[in-house]
Design a protein around this motif. Structure first.
Motif, PDB file in Angstrom:
ATOM      1  N   SER A   1       0.847  -1.190   0.000  1.00  0.00           N
ATOM      2  CA  SER A   1       0.000   0.000   0.000  1.00  0.00           C
ATOM      3  C   SER A   1       0.882   1.240   0.000  1.00  0.00           C
ATOM      4  O   SER A   1       1.894   1.289   0.699  1.00  0.00           O
ATOM      5  CB  SER A   1      -0.901   0.021   1.236  1.00  0.00           C
TER       6      SER A   1
ATOM      7  N   TRP B   1      -5.133  -1.560  -0.175  1.00  0.00           N
ATOM      8  CA  TRP B   1      -4.120  -2.612  -0.154  1.00  0.00           C
ATOM      9  C   TRP B   1      -4.234  -3.526  -1.370  1.00  0.00           C
ATOM     10  O   TRP B   1      -5.310  -4.001  -1.697  1.00  0.00           O
ATOM     11  CB  TRP B   1      -4.269  -3.452   1.110  1.00  0.00           C
ATOM     12  N   ASP B   2      -3.096  -3.774  -2.019  1.00  0.00           N
ATOM     13  CA  ASP B   2      -2.980  -4.821  -3.027  1.00  0.00           C
ATOM     14  C   ASP B   2      -2.397  -6.035  -2.323  1.00  0.00           C
ATOM     15  O   ASP B   2      -1.664  -5.900  -1.334  1.00  0.00           O
ATOM     16  CB  ASP B   2      -2.035  -4.403  -4.146  1.00  0.00           C
ATOM     17  N   TYR B   3      -2.723  -7.207  -2.833  1.00  0.00           N
ATOM     18  CA  TYR B   3      -2.143  -8.404  -2.230  1.00  0.00           C
ATOM     19  C   TYR B   3      -1.811  -9.428  -3.294  1.00  0.00           C
ATOM     20  O   TYR B   3      -2.315  -9.394  -4.402  1.00  0.00           O
ATOM     21  CB  TYR B   3      -3.081  -9.003  -1.169  1.00  0.00           C
ATOM     22  N   SER B   4      -0.946 -10.348  -2.884  1.00  0.00           N
ATOM     23  CA  SER B   4      -0.563 -11.465  -3.728  1.00  0.00           C
ATOM     24  C   SER B   4      -0.496 -12.698  -2.839  1.00  0.00           C
ATOM     25  O   SER B   4       0.034 -12.632  -1.724  1.00  0.00           O
ATOM     26  CB  SER B   4       0.794 -11.190  -4.368  1.00  0.00           C
TER      27      SER B   4
END
Length: 91
Positions: A40, A46-49
């Motif tokens: 972020s 928030w981006d997530y993987s």
């Protein structure tokens, strides 16, 4: 929902002052550990993987866990909070 246990987590800021964090967790009934990483710029969106934390496991289990995270905001927030708390930031 299956029980999720956070094994370890962390959060820090990178050289561009972005928040970068992770949580390694297991899901009850599965032998594989997973790692979710978060990114972020301001600590809000928030981006997530999602990845396997160690040795790859069955793809169908991975896809179920990914779908669970997408559908369950509380689970996502719990994993994110574990990373934020471990990094010494306030959620």
């Amino acid at each position: 929902m299956s029980k999720v246990t956070v094994e370890r987590a962390g959060m820090q800021r990178d050289e561009e002052n972005n928040f970068v964090g992770y949580a390694v967790f297991s899901v009850e009934g599965q032998t594989t550990e997973y790692e979710i990483t978060f990114l972020s710029k301001r600590g809000k969106d928030w981006d997530y993987s999602l990845n396997f934390a160690g040795e790859p496991g069955p793809e169908e289990e991975f896809l179920k866990v990914d779908a669970l995270i997408e559908a369950d905001d509380e689970l996502f927030d719990d994993l994110l909070d574990a990373a934020i708390d471990a990094g010494g930031f306030e959620s």
